[in-house]
Design an enzyme around this catalytic site. Structure first.
Site, PDB file in Angstrom:
ATOM      1  N   GLY A   1      28.483  51.943  29.269  1.00  0.00           N
ATOM      2  CA  GLY A   1      29.806  52.824  28.360  1.00  0.00           C
ATOM      3  C   GLY A   1      30.630  53.514  29.352  1.00  0.00           C
ATOM      4  O   GLY A   1      31.397  54.159  28.896  1.00  0.00           O
ATOM      5  N   GLY A   2      30.835  52.672  30.668  1.00  0.00           N
ATOM      6  CA  GLY A   2      31.890  53.463  31.512  1.00  0.00           C
ATOM      7  C   GLY A   2      33.379  53.372  31.159  1.00  0.00           C
ATOM      8  O   GLY A   2      34.065  54.000  31.642  1.00  0.00           O
ATOM      9  N   SER A   3      33.718  52.510  30.183  1.00  0.00           N
ATOM     10  CA  SER A   3      35.172  52.135  30.010  1.00  0.00           C
ATOM     11  C   SER A   3      35.605  52.880  28.630  1.00  0.00           C
ATOM     12  O   SER A   3      36.776  53.178  28.246  1.00  0.00           O
ATOM     13  CB  SER A   3      35.357  50.672  29.586  1.00  0.00           C
ATOM     14  OG  SER A   3      34.515  50.257  28.499  1.00  0.00           O
ATOM     15  N   GLY A   4      34.733  53.987  28.358  1.00  0.00           N
ATOM     16  CA  GLY A   4      35.164  54.791  27.048  1.00  0.00           C
ATOM     17  C   GLY A   4      35.881  56.108  27.549  1.00  0.00           C
ATOM     18  O   GLY A   4      36.042  56.300  28.642  1.00  0.00           O
TER      19      GLY A   4
ATOM     20  N   PRO B   1      27.199  67.132  23.859  1.00  0.00           N
ATOM     21  CA  PRO B   1      28.473  67.467  23.621  1.00  0.00           C
ATOM     22  C   PRO B   1      28.840  67.792  22.226  1.00  0.00           C
ATOM     23  O   PRO B   1      28.669  67.393  21.359  1.00  0.00           O
ATOM     24  CB  PRO B   1      29.298  66.461  24.306  1.00  0.00           C
ATOM     25  CG  PRO B   1      28.344  65.322  24.514  1.00  0.00           C
ATOM     26  CD  PRO B   1      27.184  65.323  23.660  1.00  0.00           C
TER      27      PRO B   1
ATOM     28  N   TYR C   1      22.875  56.025  12.904  1.00  0.00           N
ATOM     29  CA  TYR C   1      23.221  56.382  14.011  1.00  0.00           C
ATOM     30  C   TYR C   1      22.437  57.972  14.682  1.00  0.00           C
ATOM     31  O   TYR C   1      21.815  57.668  15.597  1.00  0.00           O
ATOM     32  CB  TYR C   1      24.696  56.687  14.012  1.00  0.00           C
ATOM     33  CG  TYR C   1      25.320  57.252  15.477  1.00  0.00           C
ATOM     34  CD1 TYR C   1      25.531  56.174  16.414  1.00  0.00           C
ATOM     35  CD2 TYR C   1      25.682  58.559  15.530  1.00  0.00           C
ATOM     36  CE1 TYR C   1      26.215  56.830  17.536  1.00  0.00           C
ATOM     37  CE2 TYR C   1      25.761  58.992  16.721  1.00  0.00           C
ATOM     38  CZ  TYR C   1      26.316  58.167  17.880  1.00  0.00           C
ATOM     39  OH  TYR C   1      26.927  58.586  18.871  1.00  0.00           O
TER      40      TYR C   1
END
Length: 318
Positions: free
Chosen positions: A11-14, A166, A139
Site C-alpha cells: 500500500g506504498g502509494s497511499g 492511528p 472491514y
C-alpha cells in the site's frame, strides 16, 4: 544505526505510504533499503502472487498498509467483499512473512475497529470488547483479525508481528474523491471547488459540533518508523495526538478558511446528520514510550495540506 533492514511497504502509494517515502528520503539512512509497492505490483489477495512479490524483494521487515477501503455507503453495501478481500490480504502477507523469515511486520489498523458501544477514551485493551458499528463490520472484523493472527503467530512460531491504530490521518497525497474521502480532504476539495468557481458561501454538512483527533501523515510516518525500529510488543499501540488536541468540525472548518484565505461565509447545514459525536482515543501507551514526541501544530499541518492540494489539484486523487 542498527542491523541492515530491507523494508517492504505494501500500500506504498497511499497517504501513509507517501508520507513514509518523504520521511525516509529526508533521513538518508545507510542501514535501510526501502521498497514501496502498490496494487499494480501484486494482488495480495492471491497467495502465489504474494509469495512472488516477497521472492522478488526479499524483505527482512514489512510495513503492511495495503487494504480494500471505501466510503460509508460502499462499506454498507459490500460488507462481504470488504471482509473476504481484507482477510485474504492480511492472511497472505502474514503467512508469507512467516514462511520467508521476515523478522518484523507492522500492520496498520483503524479506530473504526473498536466496539460501536464503548466508553471513552478508547484504548488498546478494548478492541475486542463488542461488535463494531454495523455499517462497516466486514472491514472492521477483518482488521481485528490481524491482531488475533499476530498473537497466534507469536504464540506458535515466536514471530514479532504487531500493529498500530492511528486516529484520523490527513496530509499531502490524500484521497480527495468526494464519494470516499475522509472529512479533511473532502472539505479541502469542496472549499477549493467553491473558490475556483468564484463562490462566496461554503456549506458544511451538520452542526460542526462533533469532535475528532487528527494526526498529520508526516507525524504518523515518524511514529511508524519508531514502531518498526524500537517497539517490540505484539500487542497493538494507538498512534494518536493527545486527547487535549481534539478539535470540533467547526474549528477544523475555521482553520481551512484561514489556510485558503477564504473571505466568504461558512454555513452549517444542520438538517444533515452529524454522525458519531466523538471517538476519543487515549495515547497513554504511546506517551509512556515517547513522552516528548512533538506533533505538528494542527494549524500548520492544515496549511501545509491545503497548500499541497492547491499546487497538485489537477493530479491528486480526485
Amino acid at each position: 544505526m542498527g542491523e541492515f533492514k530491507r523494508i517492504l511497504v505494501t500500500g506504498g502509494s497511499g497517504l501513509v505510504g507517501k508520507a513514509l517515502q518523504i520521511v525516509v528520503q529526508d533521513e538518508k539512512r545507510q542501514d535501510e533499503d526501502w521498497i514501496f509497492v502498490g496494487s499494480k505490483d501484486a494482488n495480495l489477495c492471491d497467495l502465489d502472487a504474494t509469495r512472488q512479490l516477497f521472492d522478488k524483494h526479499k524483505p527482512t521487515h514489512v510495513i503492511h498498509l495495503a487494504a480494500m477501503v471505501g466510503g460509508l455507503f460502499h462499506n454498507m453495501s459490500h460488507n462481504l467483499d470488504f471482509l473476504r478481500s481484507n482477510l485474504a490480504m492480511n492472511s497472505n502477507v502474514l503467512q508469507v512473512s512467516h514462511e520467508k523469515g521476515v523478522k518484523k511486520v507492522v500492520s496498520c489498523l483503524s479506530t473504526c475497529i473498536f466496539p460501536d458501544k464503548t466508553t471513552y477514551p478508547i484504548d488498546e485493551t478494548m478492541i475486542h470488547n463488542g461488535p463494531p458499528h454495523p455499517s462497516n463490520f466486514g472491514y472492521s472484523y477483518a482488521k481485528r483479525m490481524i491482531d488475533v493472527m499476530n498473537q497466534a503467530y507469536h504464540e506458535q512460531h515466536g514471530c514479532l508481528f504487531t500493529s498500530v491504530v492511528p486516529c484520523n490521518v490527513f496530509g499531502p497525497h490524500d484521497n480527495y474523491n468526494l464519494e470516499s474521502s475522509h472529512v479533511i480532504p473532502g472539505l479541502i476539495r469542496r472549499l477549493h471547488d467553491v473558490m475556483e468557481a468564484g463562490g462566496s458561501t461554503f456549506t458544511v454538512l451538520g452542526t460542526g459540533k462533533p469532535l475528532r483527533q487528527f494526526i498529520y501523515s508526516l507525524d504518523l510516518a515518524r511514529l511508524f518508523l519508531w514502531v518498526l525500529r524500537e517497539y517490540d510488543e505484539v500487542a497493538p499501540i494507538i498512534l494518536s495526538v493527545d486527547e487535549t488536541a481534539e478539535v470540533s468540525i467547526r474549528q477544523l472548518t475555521e482553520e481551512l478558511q484561514k489556510a485558503f484565505d477564504f473571505k466568504g461565509e461558512i454555513v452549517f447545514d444542520t438538517t444533515k446528520a452529524d454522525g458519531q459525536y466523538k471517538k476519543t482515543a487515549s495515547n497513554a501507551k504511546l506517551r509512556k514510550y515517547l513522552p516528548d514526541f512533538k506533533f505538528t501544530p494542527f494549524a500548520v499541518a492544515v496549511k501545509e495540506s491545503v497548500d499541497w492540494y492547491k499546487t497538485n489539484s489537477k493530479t491528486a486523487r480526485n
